[in-house]
Structure formats: structure tokens, C-alpha cells
Design a protein around this motif. Structure first.
Motif, short mmCIF file in Angstrom:
data_model
loop_
_atom_site.label_atom_id
_atom_site.label_comp_id
_atom_site.label_asym_id
_atom_site.label_seq_id
_atom_site.Cartn_x
_atom_site.Cartn_y
_atom_site.Cartn_z
N ALA A 173 0.84 -1.20 0.00
CA ALA A 173 0.00 0.00 0.00
C ALA A 173 0.87 1.25 0.00
O ALA A 173 1.98 1.25 0.54
N LEU A 174 0.35 2.27 -0.61
CA LEU A 174 1.03 3.56 -0.56
C LEU A 174 1.16 4.00 0.90
O LEU A 174 0.25 3.83 1.70
N ASP A 175 2.32 4.58 1.21
CA ASP A 175 2.56 5.02 2.58
C ASP A 175 2.93 6.50 2.59
O ASP A 175 4.11 6.87 2.52
N PRO A 176 1.93 7.39 2.65
CA PRO A 176 2.21 8.82 2.63
C PRO A 176 3.03 9.31 3.81
O PRO A 176 3.60 10.41 3.75
N THR A 177 3.11 8.51 4.89
CA THR A 177 3.91 8.93 6.04
C THR A 177 5.40 8.96 5.71
O THR A 177 6.19 9.57 6.44
N GLN A 178 5.78 8.33 4.60
CA GLN A 178 7.19 8.36 4.19
C GLN A 178 7.55 9.66 3.46
O GLN A 178 8.72 9.94 3.24
N ILE A 179 6.54 10.42 3.06
CA ILE A 179 6.79 11.69 2.40
C ILE A 179 7.28 12.71 3.41
O ILE A 179 6.73 12.85 4.51
N THR A 180 8.31 13.46 3.05
CA THR A 180 8.84 14.51 3.91
C THR A 180 8.82 15.84 3.16
O THR A 180 8.51 15.90 1.96
N ALA A 181 9.17 16.88 3.87
CA ALA A 181 9.24 18.21 3.25
C ALA A 181 10.20 18.21 2.07
O ALA A 181 10.00 18.93 1.09
N SER A 182 11.23 17.39 2.13
CA SER A 182 12.21 17.32 1.04
C SER A 182 11.57 16.84 -0.25
O SER A 182 11.96 17.26 -1.35
N ASP A 183 10.59 15.93 -0.14
CA ASP A 183 9.90 15.45 -1.34
C ASP A 183 9.06 16.55 -1.98
O ASP A 183 8.94 16.63 -3.20
N ILE A 184 8.44 17.38 -1.13
CA ILE A 184 7.65 18.49 -1.65
C ILE A 184 8.55 19.54 -2.29
O ILE A 184 8.27 20.04 -3.39
N ILE A 185 9.64 19.85 -1.64
CA ILE A 185 10.60 20.83 -2.18
C ILE A 185 11.22 20.31 -3.48
O ILE A 185 11.35 21.04 -4.46
N GLY A 186 11.59 19.05 -3.48
CA GLY A 186 12.12 18.43 -4.69
C GLY A 186 13.49 18.94 -5.06
O GLY A 186 14.34 19.18 -4.20
N GLY A 187 13.71 19.13 -6.35
CA GLY A 187 15.02 19.52 -6.87
C GLY A 187 15.26 18.83 -8.19
O GLY A 187 14.34 18.60 -8.97
N TRP A 220 1.63 20.92 3.78
CA TRP A 220 3.08 21.03 3.78
C TRP A 220 3.57 22.47 3.85
O TRP A 220 4.70 22.73 4.25
N SER A 221 2.74 23.43 3.47
CA SER A 221 3.22 24.82 3.40
C SER A 221 3.45 25.43 4.78
O SER A 221 4.07 26.49 4.88
N SER A 222 2.95 24.79 5.84
CA SER A 222 3.24 25.30 7.18
C SER A 222 4.65 24.95 7.63
O SER A 222 5.10 25.41 8.68
N ASN A 223 5.34 24.12 6.84
CA ASN A 223 6.76 23.87 7.08
C ASN A 223 7.54 25.08 6.56
O ASN A 223 7.44 25.43 5.38
N PRO A 224 8.31 25.77 7.41
CA PRO A 224 8.99 27.01 6.99
C PRO A 224 9.90 26.84 5.79
O PRO A 224 9.99 27.74 4.95
N GLU A 225 10.56 25.69 5.67
CA GLU A 225 11.44 25.48 4.53
C GLU A 225 10.64 25.35 3.24
O GLU A 225 11.02 25.93 2.20
#
Length: 482
Positions: A173-187, A220-225
Motif C-alpha cells: 500500500a502507498l505510505d504517505p507517512t514516508q513523504i517529507t518536506a524534502s519530497d515536496i521541495i524536490g530539486g 506542507w506549506s506550514s513547514n517554513p522550509e
């Protein structure tokens, strides 16, 4: 050259160019989606231009579990509540990477059993008898379907699975808890060179020929980074365009703590709008950023997609404001104005139902420049800038002569005059100034045009000055004394 004898005609480019208008409030939303339910495979770190609710569900799936699948919140709000389109969705939840294994036992009732787990990948499902001795076959012994909540149903279609029997279901199953701010920021993926997360904002215009207007990442936008990167991306899209980001302050804090959070975390960009708290409609809870994007889209649509009007004092689609745990809060005008004075947009239920309350970008009160601090003025500067770029891009590398300069000046002034006539701006003009175009710049192929514009500021305060006028008493006495 061939020999000619007669009359011939030739064409030159029209001196006045019609504007190529920028999309004012196109939302670009980064988050997670139940792509296990998508019809044609998972879209991961791939922007998708979506025009309808059905199209969103088909390409990304849908689940009511918005805490796990944040894009679903925006899809429901924007399409179902505000009926706005289009939107660009970017999912970062990868079914090949962000997964967990699971096993559940379930009992068939009238040939159907529910597996109470969201995000199950259909291709990974193995259904066996309770003791594991018999493995059943998909599409021969059973079918798979999904519920609105995102959980999975097993439906028996052959006698191989007895009714009321227990089955064992093993799955990934998909596990969204593994997503972190780094995944949203990307690169940039160092192995493939592929853009990821927020870096994909720069692919929107090359892919769809639409300029991003609003950048969001609910939850995720409440994460300052994340908020900082959103502001940076909105300020400099493809190195030339400008947009706005909408971020949420944490809803687990009291309203008096939000200004300190904003300042401590440097949420002070003019390409940012800060929201607090959350809002609810029935049993569904929304980030205020999500609904603000809907209000902005609805307001722009009423003004021919010209973003000159503030979203403040416009109706939300909600029946309450809530904190993270669901506790309802009721701000009075004094408390809401306190937040507004700190550059924070909130929700107010005072006159006319629940409304957006606040005109200021996150730059306020660090700066008082109206082009940076009033939401509609900032958005108008962005929109006019983007439109000028789109309209005159085709003139890059044209011969640097009088025709080029006059075409740019005349076209831009004609367009700005139209905006002024419609009262979208108080006035505007474009000029080619000698002092801004030194010989060395012109020799090097650089032309500068000075754009003067004044969008109207929102009437954030209207005062009635009250005075007791004794003259009316004298007039009354005189009228009665006769």
C-alpha cells in the motif's frame, strides 16, 4: 532577383500588437494523491493540467482521507465547491518507493469484503483462504474495487470463494507517512536529471503555455522550509514570470502566537499570502489556503480574469473555523484585524456569513509599499508584467529600430488605456526614456521601457465622521415658533 513588371503588394507587421493575456490565478498544487486508484497508471512528479473533477479522479484517484492524500482536498474544494478550472496537480507519492506491506483478514458478507486500508496497489494484492491453502485468482474468483474513502473491496464472482467465509488479503500500500518536506521541495534527480517537487513549477509554461498564478502545498506549506521555497519559486518562474504562493500557518497554535511564528520563520515575502486557521464545511476540514485559492479564482472570473479585486470580504464555502484538533473558534473583528495587521489572512463570521478577511501579503508589516503588501496590487503587478512578457516575446531579436520601439510603446499604452477605462487600474503608461537607455546599452542590444501603473488599493477602512449639528435644533425651533 527575378525580373518584375507590374504592381505588387507587401506586408509589414501590424504596429499595434494585441495583448497575449496571462492566466491570472492558475493554481499549481503539490502534494500526495491515491494514485493506486488512477485508471491509466500513476503520475509521479509529472504536472497534469486538469479541467474537471472527473478528470482529476481518473488521473490521480480520490480518497476522503485528506491528511494522507492532500491533493484530494484541493480537487474537492476547487472543482466541487468553487467550480473553478483549470488547475495543475503534481503528485510526489511514488508507488514504487513510498510503500508498506500489509496483511488483513476479512469476512465475506453477501459476497463482498472490505479491506480497511487506503492506498492498496491492485497489482500487489494476493487473496487466499484463511489458512492460506488456496490462492484465488483476480477476475476469475474475485474483483477489486475502491470506496470513496479509498479503502478496497473484494467481491467474489465464483463459487471457489464460499459466502461468509474468511479470506486473507496480502498487499503493498502507498505510505504517505514516508513523504517529507524534502519530497515536496524536490530539486533535480542527480541520476536522471528529472525535476522533482516544486522544481516542476518551471515546467508548467513550457508544457501547457500557461503561467502559474498561485502555488500551493496544503498541509506542507506550514513547514517554513517549504514555504520559503514556494516564495522563491513564485517570485521567479522560468526566470521571468511572477506569481503568488499561499501558505498556511500551523493551526495548532492560538491566534496570538501566529505573528511570532511568521516572523521567527521569516515568512515575510511579497510573493506569499499567509493563512490561519483551517475551515470546515460539514464533516470536511480544509486548509484555508485551499479555499482562498477558490475565492481568488471566483473573484477573478467575475472580473474577466483581471486580478484587481481583493479576495477579502468574499464568501468562503465553510460553516466554521477550526484548529488542528477540530476545536471551533470564533474570531471577532478586533482579533481578525490584529492578524491582518501582521500580514495574515483569516476567516471571519461577522456580517454576511463566513468570509476571507485580510488584504495583506506576508511582506506586511515589514514593508509598507502598496505594490508589495496589498494582495490585489501585487497580483496586478505580476499579471501586467507577465502579460507584457507574453505579448512582446516575439519581438526579441528583432532589429533595434524606431518601428520596434514605437510598436512596443503604442501597443502597451493602448492596452493600459483599456484597463484604465474599465477601472481595473487608476492609470498606466509605458515610456522609452533616454536617461534609462544609455548608448552602451543600446549598442549592446538592450532596450528599457518604463512602465507606470497604479492598480487601485482595496478600501480596507471606511470612516464615517459623526457630528452633532446644533443648526438642525435651531431650524426646528424656528419652524415651531411661527
Amino acid at each position: 532577383m527575378s525580373y518584375k513588371h507590374g504592381i505588387y503588394t507587401y506586408e509589414v507587421p501590424t504596429k499595434v500588437a494585441p495583448p497575449i493575456v496571462s492566466e491570472a490565478g492558475l493554481p499549481v498544487v503539490i502534494g500526495t494523491a491515491p494514485v493506486n486508484m488512477a485508471k491509466n497508471g500513476a503520475k509521479v512528479n509529472e504536472p497534469a493540467l486538469i479541467f474537471t473533477y472527473d478528470e482529476a479522479v481518473e488521473q490521480f484517484g480520490y480518497s476522503d482521507d485528506w491528511d494522507k492524500f492532500t491533493l484530494c482536498e484541493f480537487v474537492y474544494s476547487h472543482f466541487a465547491l468553487f467550480q473553478r478550472a483549470p488547475v495543475v496537480l503534481i503528485n510526489v507519492l511514488d508507488p514504487e518507493e513510498h510503500i508498506t506491506e500489509g496483511t488483513q483478514e476479512a469476512t465475506l458478507v453477501r459476497g463482498k469484503a472490505e479491506v480497511k486500508q487506503t492506498g492498496i496497489l491492485p497489482d500487489s494484492v494476493i487473496v487466499t483462504s484463511e489458512d492460506g491453502s488456496t490462492t484465488y485468482k483476480l477476475n476469475e474468483d474475485y474483483l477489486i474495487s475502491f470506496n470513496q474513502s479509498g479503502t478496497m473491496n473484494i467481491t467474489a464472482i465464483s463459487e471457489a470463494i464460499p459466502n461468509n467465509s474468511k479470506i486473507k488479503v496480502t498487499y503493498n500500500a502507498l505510505d504517505p507517512t514516508q513523504i517529507t518536506a524534502s519530497d515536496i521541495i524536490g530539486g533535480i534527480d542527480v541520476n536522471t536529471g528529472k525535476k522533482l517537487g516544486l522544481e516542476l513549477v518551471n515546467e508548467i509554461f513550457p508544457r501547457f503555455r500557461l503561467v502559474p498564478g498561485l502555488i500551493l502545498a496544503p498541509k506542507w506549506s506550514s513547514n517554513p522550509e517549504v514555504a520559503a521555497v514556494m516564495n522563491a519559486k513564485a517570485s521567479n518562474i522560468n526566470g521571468i514570470f511572477k506569481g503568488e504562493s499561499i501558505v498556511d500557518a500551523p493551526a495548532n497554535k492560538n491566534y496570538t502566537e501566529i505573528p511570532e511564528w511568521k516572523n521567527t520563520n521569516n515568512i515575510v515575502g511579497n510573493a506569499q499570502i499567509t493563512c490561519w486557521p483551517k475551515v470546515k464545511l460539514g464533516d470536511k476540514v480544509y486548509h484555508l489556503s485551499t479555499q482562498l485559492a477558490g475565492v481568488i479564482g471566483r473573484t477573478d472570473a467575475l472580473n474577466r480574469d483581471v486580478p484587481y479585486e481583493s479576495p477579502s470580504n468574499k464568501n468562503l464555502q465553510c460553516d466554521g473555523a477550526v484548529l488542528e484538533g477540530g476545536e471551533e473558534i470564533f474570531l471577532g473583528p478586533e482579533q481578525a484585524n490584529y492578524l491582518n495587521g501582521e500580514g495574515i489572512v483569516t476567516a471571519l463570521n461577522f456580517i454576511g456569513g463566513w468570509k476571507v478577511w485580510g488584504n495583506r501579503t506576508s511582506a506586511y508589516p515589514s514593508t509598507s509599499d502598496p505594490k508589495d503588501t496589498f494582495i490585489p496590487v501585487r497580483r496586478m503587478f505580476n499579471w501586467i508584467s507577465n502579460t507584457l512578457i507574453l505579448t512582446h516575446w516575439s519581438r526579441i531579436d528583432n532589429p533595434q529600430n524606431r518601428r520596434l520601439i514605437e510598436t512596443v510603446v503604442d501597443s502597451a499604452n493602448l492596452w493600459l488605456n483599456g484597463l484604465a477605462a474599465d477601472e481595473f487600474i487608476l492609470g498606466g503608461r509605458v515610456a522609452f526614456l533616454q536617461e534609462e537607455n544609455p548608448v552602451t546599452d543600446v549598442m549592446d542590444g538592450i532596450l528599457k521601457f518604463h512602465v507606470y501603473i497604479t492598480p487601485p488599493s482595496p478600501a480596507r477602512e471606511i470612516d464615517f465622521i459623526m457630528e452633532y449639528d446644533v443648526n438642525y435644533v435651531n431650524a426646528f425651533i424656528e419652524s415651531m415658533a411661527g
